[in-house]
Motif scaffolding. Structure first.
Motif, short mmCIF file in Angstrom:
data_model
loop_
_atom_site.label_atom_id
_atom_site.label_comp_id
_atom_site.label_asym_id
_atom_site.label_seq_id
_atom_site.Cartn_x
_atom_site.Cartn_y
_atom_site.Cartn_z
N VAL A 121 102.38 71.28 -0.93
CA VAL A 121 102.15 71.93 -1.97
C VAL A 121 101.08 71.20 -3.03
CG1 VAL A 121 103.03 73.26 -4.16
CG2 VAL A 121 104.02 73.37 -1.88
N ARG A 122 101.70 69.94 -3.27
CA ARG A 122 100.79 69.14 -4.19
C ARG A 122 99.49 68.83 -3.61
NH1 ARG A 122 103.03 67.54 -8.45
NH2 ARG A 122 105.16 67.36 -8.62
N TYR B 274 97.89 70.36 -1.20
CA TYR B 274 96.67 71.74 -0.94
C TYR B 274 96.56 72.50 -2.35
CZ TYR B 274 97.17 70.05 3.89
OH TYR B 274 97.34 69.37 4.99
N PHE B 275 97.33 72.10 -3.21
CA PHE B 275 97.20 73.20 -4.44
C PHE B 275 96.94 72.34 -5.69
CE2 PHE B 275 99.08 76.10 -7.97
CZ PHE B 275 98.14 77.18 -7.62
N ASP C 58 90.89 84.68 0.40
CA ASP C 58 90.72 83.61 1.36
C ASP C 58 91.96 82.32 1.14
OD1 ASP C 58 89.01 84.81 2.70
OD2 ASP C 58 87.08 83.39 2.11
N THR C 59 91.96 82.08 -0.05
CA THR C 59 92.86 81.07 -0.71
C THR C 59 94.49 81.39 -0.37
OG1 THR C 59 91.18 80.44 -2.51
CG2 THR C 59 93.55 79.77 -2.50
N GLN C 60 94.68 82.64 -0.50
CA GLN C 60 96.00 83.00 -0.31
C GLN C 60 96.27 82.99 1.13
OE1 GLN C 60 96.42 87.39 -1.48
NE2 GLN C 60 97.82 87.73 0.08
N ARG C 61 95.19 83.41 1.97
CA ARG C 61 95.50 83.49 3.59
C ARG C 61 95.59 81.94 3.78
NH1 ARG C 61 90.98 85.35 5.23
NH2 ARG C 61 90.30 83.26 5.62
N GLU C 62 94.81 81.07 3.55
CA GLU C 62 94.61 79.95 4.10
C GLU C 62 95.64 78.78 3.69
OE1 GLU C 62 92.07 78.79 6.53
OE2 GLU C 62 92.49 80.89 6.62
N LEU C 63 96.06 79.07 2.30
CA LEU C 63 97.41 78.27 1.74
C LEU C 63 98.62 78.63 2.36
CD1 LEU C 63 97.47 78.01 -2.29
CD2 LEU C 63 97.56 76.29 -0.52
N THR C 64 98.63 79.89 2.88
CA THR C 64 99.89 80.41 3.63
C THR C 64 99.85 79.71 4.88
OG1 THR C 64 100.01 82.50 2.28
CG2 THR C 64 101.19 82.39 4.17
N ARG C 65 98.65 79.69 5.50
CA ARG C 65 98.59 79.20 6.69
C ARG C 65 98.86 77.64 7.07
NH1 ARG C 65 94.99 76.25 9.40
NH2 ARG C 65 93.31 76.62 7.77
N VAL C 66 98.23 77.17 6.14
CA VAL C 66 98.57 75.63 5.94
C VAL C 66 99.98 75.12 5.76
CG1 VAL C 66 97.66 74.79 3.85
CG2 VAL C 66 96.99 73.54 5.81
N LEU C 67 100.26 75.85 4.69
CA LEU C 67 101.76 75.58 4.22
C LEU C 67 102.84 75.79 5.35
CD1 LEU C 67 101.56 76.16 0.42
CD2 LEU C 67 101.56 73.97 1.52
N VAL D 85 107.07 70.14 -0.59
CA VAL D 85 106.36 69.91 -2.12
C VAL D 85 105.42 68.95 -1.91
CG1 VAL D 85 108.20 68.08 -2.75
CG2 VAL D 85 107.32 69.46 -4.35
#
Lengths: 167, 167
Positions: free
Chosen positions: A122-123, A125-126, A20-29, A119
């Motif tokens: 990325v800061r 959301y991660f 889920d983290t992989q998919r949602e981070l990709t989606r939002v970024l 960048v």
């Protein structure tokens, strides 16, 4: 055949959280990237190593290695970006059978315009959710998982021409 | 505009490790899945929740929620799997405007054949590299990152018909 060792509830939670983290981070970024700069995640992935390379140029096989893509995916993406004027292909001066990808002026402007917001995202959301110690722990765990994954038997982006041994 | 806070070397290492792990785990797991069972990662992603659902059937919107996909991606993937006889679409008995996706007997056999090796691969490439304590730490960190990602303003798979409020 022995009985499969299915994931228990705790393990299934971790595996689901990872995916889920992989998919949602990709989606939002990637969503923020395209709406702010018009660049896709794939555009950015190639522009970034090119913009850091000396002279803004890389051998096609080195560009492929840096993003870990199969050759066909790399070739299609470079063609799309070439049509939009972000990169251009060149022959390799040192190796007549090799090819290079060069960042154009338009491509450099595009990544320079996109990078500050990317960048920051990325800061947001991660990194901002993890303390320095947690970031260090996570790096150790990910590096260990990554080191256990075998590299492809025939690295896809190793060579521009499959008939030529250019390792 | 303030100067961008670029990633320092330690942060860039973590971000690269995160992205490389994501890409390489996907490559190795999906490669093994397709060669052992003929199922793609996308096939497996939909077959898994269907096989766990009562009667092997889910509302299309619930299937979309469980995998977190946009509606168009879900619809295309269901169509591909329908052509191969792995699932079938049905009208929703309780809601004439809703639709359901049902696992066929062939679909159930396909995931039952694929699952033992897939779970073994997930253990080999992910769980076996992490102690129980590390798995628990990783779950906490991923859950925290995930909870900070906003859900889409208009959840794509929320409703089969965008004109209908079926939340």
């Amino acid at each position: 055949m022995t009985e499969p060792r299915w994931l228990d509830a705790r393990e299934a939670h971790l595996w689901q959280a990872y995916r889920d983290t992989q998919r949602e981070l990709t989606r939002v970024l990637e969503g923020r990237l395209i709406s702010n700069s018009g660049l896709s995640g794939a555009d950015y992935a190639l522009l970034h190593p090119l913009s850091s390379a000396e002279g803004g140029v890389l051998r096609t096989r080195d560009l492929g290695r840096s993003v870990g893509w199969e050759r066909s995916r790399l070739s299609h993406q470079v063609s799309r970006m070439e049509k939009r004027g972000l990169v251009c292909r060149e022959e390799c001066a040192a190796d007549a059978r090799g090819s290079m990808v060069r960042l154009t002026e338009l491509g450099r402007k595009a990544i320079e315009a996109a990078a500050p917001d990317h960048v920051a995202a990325v800061r947001t959301y991660f990194f901002d959710h993890l303390s320095i110690d947690e970031q260090k722990q996570l790096t150790v765990l990910l590096d260990r998982v990554l080191s256990g994954i075998p590299t492809p038997a025939f690295p896809a982006a190793e060579c521009d021409d499959p008939a030529v041994d250019c390792t």
